[in-house]
Design a protein around this motif. Sequence first.
Motif, short mmCIF file in Angstrom:
data_model
loop_
_atom_site.label_atom_id
_atom_site.label_comp_id
_atom_site.label_asym_id
_atom_site.label_seq_id
_atom_site.Cartn_x
_atom_site.Cartn_y
_atom_site.Cartn_z
N TYR A 85 0.80 -1.23 0.00
CA TYR A 85 0.00 0.00 0.00
C TYR A 85 0.83 1.28 0.00
O TYR A 85 0.37 2.30 -0.48
CB TYR A 85 -0.94 0.01 1.21
N GLY A 86 2.05 1.25 0.55
CA GLY A 86 2.81 2.47 0.76
C GLY A 86 4.14 2.52 0.03
O GLY A 86 4.28 1.98 -1.08
N PRO A 87 5.15 3.17 0.63
CA PRO A 87 6.45 3.33 -0.03
C PRO A 87 7.08 2.02 -0.47
O PRO A 87 7.78 1.98 -1.48
CB PRO A 87 7.30 4.03 1.05
N ARG A 88 6.85 0.94 0.28
CA ARG A 88 7.41 -0.35 -0.14
C ARG A 88 6.82 -0.78 -1.48
O ARG A 88 7.47 -1.43 -2.29
CB ARG A 88 7.16 -1.41 0.92
N GLY A 89 5.57 -0.45 -1.70
CA GLY A 89 4.96 -0.77 -2.98
C GLY A 89 5.63 -0.02 -4.12
O GLY A 89 5.83 -0.57 -5.21
N VAL A 90 5.99 1.24 -3.87
CA VAL A 90 6.70 2.02 -4.87
C VAL A 90 8.05 1.38 -5.18
O VAL A 90 8.43 1.20 -6.34
CB VAL A 90 6.89 3.48 -4.39
N ASP A 91 8.79 1.01 -4.14
CA ASP A 91 10.10 0.39 -4.34
C ASP A 91 9.99 -0.94 -5.09
O ASP A 91 10.81 -1.26 -5.95
CB ASP A 91 10.77 0.14 -2.99
N ARG A 92 8.97 -1.72 -4.76
CA ARG A 92 8.83 -3.04 -5.38
C ARG A 92 8.46 -2.94 -6.86
O ARG A 92 8.70 -3.89 -7.61
CB ARG A 92 7.79 -3.85 -4.62
N MET A 93 7.89 -1.83 -7.27
CA MET A 93 7.61 -1.67 -8.69
C MET A 93 8.91 -1.67 -9.50
O MET A 93 8.99 -2.25 -10.58
CB MET A 93 6.82 -0.38 -8.93
N THR A 94 9.95 -1.04 -8.96
CA THR A 94 11.25 -1.06 -9.62
C THR A 94 11.81 -2.47 -9.67
O THR A 94 12.35 -2.91 -10.70
CB THR A 94 12.23 -0.13 -8.88
#
Length: 414
Positions: A85-94
Motif C-alpha cells: 500500500y505504501g512506499p514499499r509498494g513504490v520500491d517493489r515496482m522497480t
Amino acid sequence: MNPRRSQRSKRLGRRGKRLALVAAGIIASTAVTAVPGNAAGKAPADDPTPAPAQSPAPAQTPAPAQSTPAPADPQAPAIGAYLDYGPRGVDRMTELSKWLDGTELRVGHTYLPGDRWSNIEGAPRFLESWAAWRKAKDDRMFVLNVPMLERNEDRLGDWQVRAMLRQGAAGLFDEHFRVLAKRLVDLGVPDTVIVLGWEMNGTTYTHRCGPDPESWKTYWKRIVTTMRSVPGQKFKFDFTPNRGRDAIPWTECYPGDDSVDIIGLDSYDQPSGVTFDQQVTEEYGLQHHVDFAKAHKKPISYPEWGLFRNGDNDEYMRRMLKWMAEHKPLYNTVTDYCPHGVWQCKDNPKSTKVYREALSGLPVNPTPKPTEPTTPVRPPLCSPLDLGDWVEYWLGGKLCLRFDWWERKERPRA
C-alpha cells in the motif's frame, strides 16, 4: 467477493520490544506495532468521529464527464501490480520491472483505508510517496481506490447501509471528498484515476449498492460533482464492479455516462471449477463488460485480477493476458501476493512462468519526463512512523500507529 487478506507483522526481538516501549512513551501512550518487511495495515484514525452532519445540499447535476482517455499505446502498455500500500509498494515496482527484464510498470495502484472519514479524506502519509512516483514521468498513471463510506469493512447490516447511502445522497458527506480532491491536487496528482466504491455489486463492503441502488447512484454522482468542483482537478472516475452477477447485477448500479470516465472490472479466477470460457460468457461476465463499455463509449480497465479459487492455473493466466491484449484496457494491475500473484507468491510457478514470458522485455515509452523519482489487497491497518534508521534497525522494521489499538482481539476478515 473481494479476496484480499491483511498481512501480519513479525514478532519483535527483546531489544525491539524494549525500544518499542520507549517509543510508545514518546508518542504519548498511543499504541504501536512493528511493521517489518511486507507487513501492511490501516492508516491512523485522525478523528474517531465523523464530521458533523451538514444541512443537505440541493440536488446537483454532475459536471460533464472528462474527455475520454486515449486507449493505451500497445507499444507501451499501461500495466502495473498491487505490491504494497505504501512506499514499499513504490520500491517493489522497480524490482518487479527488473524481474520483467526492464518492462516499465506505468501504473501505480493503492487503496485508501475505509475505517474513518479522516482516512477517506486522504490522511495517510503514504500518498506522498505515490505522488512523487507519479510525477517522475509524464506517462505514468496513479490509480487510487476510494471508499464511499466509513466503517467500510465492518459488516454493517443492510438497514444501516441504506441509511448511510441516503445521507450521502442528501449531501451530508460531500466535504470529505472535497478535502480528498484538494489534497490530491495539492500533492501534484490532479489526474489520479479514482476507483470509487469498487465491487459495489457484492456484499464485502459497506459502500455496496444492493440495499438502495437509487440512493447509491445519486451518492456517486454527488461525490463526482464535489471532487470535480475543486480547481485544478483532472480526475478520471472508474466504475469497477466484481465480474458476474454477485449480489446484484452491476448494471443496476451504473450511475450514468456523465459521471463515469472508465468502466472497470475486478476479475479473479473464481469460483472453483469455472473455466475461462465461462468467465467470458457468464451473465455480467468479461464479454458483457466489454460490450457494455463499448455501448457507453467508455474505455475499460482491470484494477484487480489474478489467481484465486483454482490454484496455479496457467490456462487462466494465459487466457486473461490474451484477453487484455485483444481488448486493450486503459490499464490493468494484477494483485500480486498469495494466492493471487506471480512475483511475490511462490505458490504459482506455472502461472508465474506464463506471466513473465508474456510481459518481459516490452518496449519502454521513449518520452519519459526527467524529474526526481522517489499498496482486498486490504487497505492498511496502520501508518508507519519515521523514528530513524538506528531505532528501526533494532526493531526490525518501522513502528506503525494502529487505528484499532483499543480492540483486544482481531475481527474476522473476509
